[in-house]
Design an enzyme around this catalytic site. Sequence first.
Site, PDB file in Angstrom:
ATOM      1  N   ASN A  60       0.820  -1.209   0.000  1.00 40.10           N
ATOM      2  CA  ASN A  60       0.000   0.000   0.000  1.00 40.10           C
ATOM      3  C   ASN A  60       0.854   1.259   0.000  1.00 40.10           C
ATOM      4  O   ASN A  60       2.087   1.208   0.033  1.00 40.10           O
ATOM      5  CB  ASN A  60      -0.932  -0.033   1.216  1.00 40.10           C
ATOM      6  N   HIS A  90      21.248  -0.753  16.201  1.00 38.01           N
ATOM      7  CA  HIS A  90      22.532  -0.441  16.824  1.00 38.01           C
ATOM      8  C   HIS A  90      22.567  -0.993  18.244  1.00 38.01           C
ATOM      9  O   HIS A  90      21.532  -1.144  18.886  1.00 38.01           O
ATOM     10  CB  HIS A  90      22.735   1.082  16.901  1.00 38.01           C
ATOM     11  N   ALA A 118      -2.449  -1.128   8.943  1.00 37.04           N
ATOM     12  CA  ALA A 118      -1.801   0.180   8.797  1.00 37.04           C
ATOM     13  C   ALA A 118      -0.872   0.487   9.972  1.00 37.04           C
ATOM     14  O   ALA A 118      -1.099   0.047  11.100  1.00 37.04           O
ATOM     15  CB  ALA A 118      -2.866   1.264   8.699  1.00 37.04           C
TER      16      ALA A 118
END
Length: 163
Positions: A60, A90, A118
């Site tokens: 999307n 990291h 989403a």
Amino acid sequence: MSIRSWLANGPAASALTHPRVRRALLKAAGADIGNARIMHGGTFGGDLSKLRIGNNTFINTGVSLHPTGGITIGDEVAFGPRVVVITGTHEVGPAFRRATNPTKFSPVSIGNGCWLGANITIHPGVTIGSGCVIASGSVVTSDCEANGLYAGAPAVRKKDLAP
């Protein structure tokens, strides 16, 4: 900026570019993409030669993929808008620089048939098993076993789904 990065984040990201052309541009930038449909507005950072997207997958708008550590996305996967997949992190360093160098990379794998809602963030080293649903807004920090509904920050299995 390299030509590959420019192709992926310039013409390929444009809303004026047809999805078939976008797919061809991403392939030219080094990605291995089946007949996926990839919408505009995405960001592709890092080494695109380590990005694999299967057939009949839908990416999307506004999705951000960073495949330097390797991203494999299966067939028939559906991405909601603004999903972020990160393969680099990291170590925590001393106070003067908490994000130490060098960056540590780990691959991400998303199995066949998954549905990612989403605004999901997927962290480095995660494997999402086939048939999973990841609820909107989730932060996936550890592996997800196949055929489960996962939600939350961090995402946890909330429900078993039929295979």
